[in-house]
Design a protein around this motif. Structure first.
Motif, PDB file in Angstrom:
ATOM      1  N   SER A   1       0.401  -1.485  -0.140  1.00  0.00           N
ATOM      2  CA  SER A   1      -0.012   0.183  -0.218  1.00  0.00           C
ATOM      3  C   SER A   1       1.073   1.093   0.471  1.00  0.00           C
ATOM      4  O   SER A   1       2.197   1.008   0.655  1.00  0.00           O
TER       5      SER A   1
ATOM      6  N   VAL B   1       1.177  -6.566   8.049  1.00  0.00           N
ATOM      7  CA  VAL B   1      -0.708  -5.991   7.457  1.00  0.00           C
ATOM      8  C   VAL B   1      -0.354  -5.440   6.569  1.00  0.00           C
ATOM      9  O   VAL B   1      -1.767  -5.449   5.859  1.00  0.00           O
ATOM     10  N   GLY B   2       0.311  -4.364   5.967  1.00  0.00           N
ATOM     11  CA  GLY B   2       0.360  -3.512   5.068  1.00  0.00           C
ATOM     12  C   GLY B   2       0.284  -2.104   5.803  1.00  0.00           C
ATOM     13  O   GLY B   2      -0.227  -1.850   6.924  1.00  0.00           O
TER      14      GLY B   2
ATOM     15  N   GLY C   1      -0.442   1.001   4.506  1.00  0.00           N
ATOM     16  CA  GLY C   1      -1.891   1.507   4.553  1.00  0.00           C
ATOM     17  C   GLY C   1      -3.082   1.006   6.117  1.00  0.00           C
ATOM     18  O   GLY C   1      -3.437   1.593   6.301  1.00  0.00           O
ATOM     19  N   SER C   2      -2.970  -0.489   5.988  1.00  0.00           N
ATOM     20  CA  SER C   2      -3.968  -0.907   7.096  1.00  0.00           C
ATOM     21  C   SER C   2      -3.475  -0.469   8.453  1.00  0.00           C
ATOM     22  O   SER C   2      -4.197  -0.522   9.037  1.00  0.00           O
ATOM     23  N   LEU C   3      -2.717  -0.577   8.689  1.00  0.00           N
ATOM     24  CA  LEU C   3      -1.836   0.087  10.416  1.00  0.00           C
ATOM     25  C   LEU C   3      -2.548   1.231   9.760  1.00  0.00           C
ATOM     26  O   LEU C   3      -2.341   1.145  11.833  1.00  0.00           O
TER      27      LEU C   3
ATOM     28  N   LYS D   1      -4.014   3.575   8.763  1.00  0.00           N
ATOM     29  CA  LYS D   1      -5.941   3.696   9.433  1.00  0.00           C
ATOM     30  C   LYS D   1      -5.898   3.405  10.533  1.00  0.00           C
ATOM     31  O   LYS D   1      -6.882   3.761  10.958  1.00  0.00           O
ATOM     32  N   THR D   2      -5.668   2.016  10.971  1.00  0.00           N
ATOM     33  CA  THR D   2      -5.784   1.612  12.578  1.00  0.00           C
ATOM     34  C   THR D   2      -5.740   2.790  13.435  1.00  0.00           C
ATOM     35  O   THR D   2      -6.109   2.786  14.289  1.00  0.00           O
TER      36      THR D   2
ATOM     37  N   ASN E   1      -5.467  -6.952  14.372  1.00  0.00           N
ATOM     38  CA  ASN E   1      -5.524  -8.812  14.466  1.00  0.00           C
ATOM     39  C   ASN E   1      -5.172  -9.546  14.783  1.00  0.00           C
ATOM     40  O   ASN E   1      -3.895  -9.082  15.193  1.00  0.00           O
TER      41      ASN E   1
ATOM     42  N   THR F   1      -2.351  -9.815  13.072  1.00  0.00           N
ATOM     43  CA  THR F   1      -0.396  -8.685  13.092  1.00  0.00           C
ATOM     44  C   THR F   1      -0.147  -8.373  15.046  1.00  0.00           C
ATOM     45  O   THR F   1       1.115  -7.815  15.477  1.00  0.00           O
TER      46      THR F   1
END
Length: 244
Positions: A5, A171-172, A174-176, A178-179, A194, A197
């Motif tokens: 990402s 996890v990527g 971008g995903s992290l 956002k979290t 998750n 991770t």
């Protein structure tokens, strides 16, 4: 394994691990206080973190794994990986990442990740690897390690913290990101992630610990990386942990 990402660069996440854990911790007597990843230490006094790392260490003991495969792979891979990490300025502890990614289960995953660094095809191509039906540079140790270093440097520019970089690798980015934004929390050990991770850095630290202190976790006949990880196949059948 991870999906690429584009990094978010408008905000820089700095090391959120308490400063008190980053100086002098190695001289403390307790095992817990000495555990770290890339010189970023576990938060002291957090019972939940301590419980999770103890559980992870036990899961990586010879008593549970019943194999020397991690140590054998470390002996084969580290001499090739370490010089490349140094050349790119990546902390040496990232050499343990391939052991977590593919140290026990080799080959291509059901999601399509492959090689020591378990690159997805799109990520591999984004960082210069050639991936095709008859030629896959993800399987080349040196080339895939160089690609991984490039990716890790991108993640560090985004997160500014090696522990978060490791989590983002899993996890990527971008995903992290956002979290982190959604939870307004930049400390890996406090983030709600998750399951995979959330356990990823604990696995890295545990792998590092059992590789560097093998006999303490029941790996008989195995020495630390500094003494060439000598193996004695006669001890493959038994072991126990005395540090957990």
């Amino acid at each position: 394994m991870f999906i690429y990402s584009r990094p978010v660069v408008e905000h820089r996440t700095y090391n959120a691990i308490p400063a008190s854990t980053k100086s002098g911790s190695k001289s403390k007597r307790s095992l817990f206080a000495s555990l770290n990843f890339a010189d970023e230490y576990l938060p002291v006094g957090d019972e939940n973190v301590e419980r999770k790392i103890k559980r992870s260490l036990k899961a990586h003991s010879f008593e549970r794994l019943k194999t020397h495969k991690l140590h054998k792979n470390a002996k084969a891979w580290f001499p090739k990986i370490e010089p490349i990490l140094r050349a790119y300025g990546i902390p040496e502890d990232f050499k343990y990442l391939p052991l977590v990614e593919s140290g026990l289960i080799e080959g291509t995953s059901h999601k399509g990740a492959a090689g020591l660094w378990q690159f997805m095809p799109a990520t591999a191509k984004a960082f210069g690897l050639k991936v095709g039906p008859s030629f896959d540079e993800r399987l080349d140790v040196e080339k895939s390690t160089e690609a991984a270093c490039k990716y890790l440097k991108v993640l560090y520019k985004d997160f500014g913290n090696w522990t978060l970089v490791a989590a983002a690798y899993n996890v990527g980015g971008g995903s992290l990101r956002k979290t982190i934004r959604r939870q307004n929390e930049e400390d890996y050990y406090k983030l709600k992630l998750n399951k995979e991770t959330a356990n990823y850095v604990y696995k890295l630290i545990s792998t590092k610990e059992v590789i560097e202190n093998p006999t303490s976790y029941g790996y008989k006949g195995v020495s630390s990386p500094n003494s060439k990880l000598a193996l004695d196949a006669n001890h493959e059948s038994e072991g126990h942990s005395d540090r957990l």
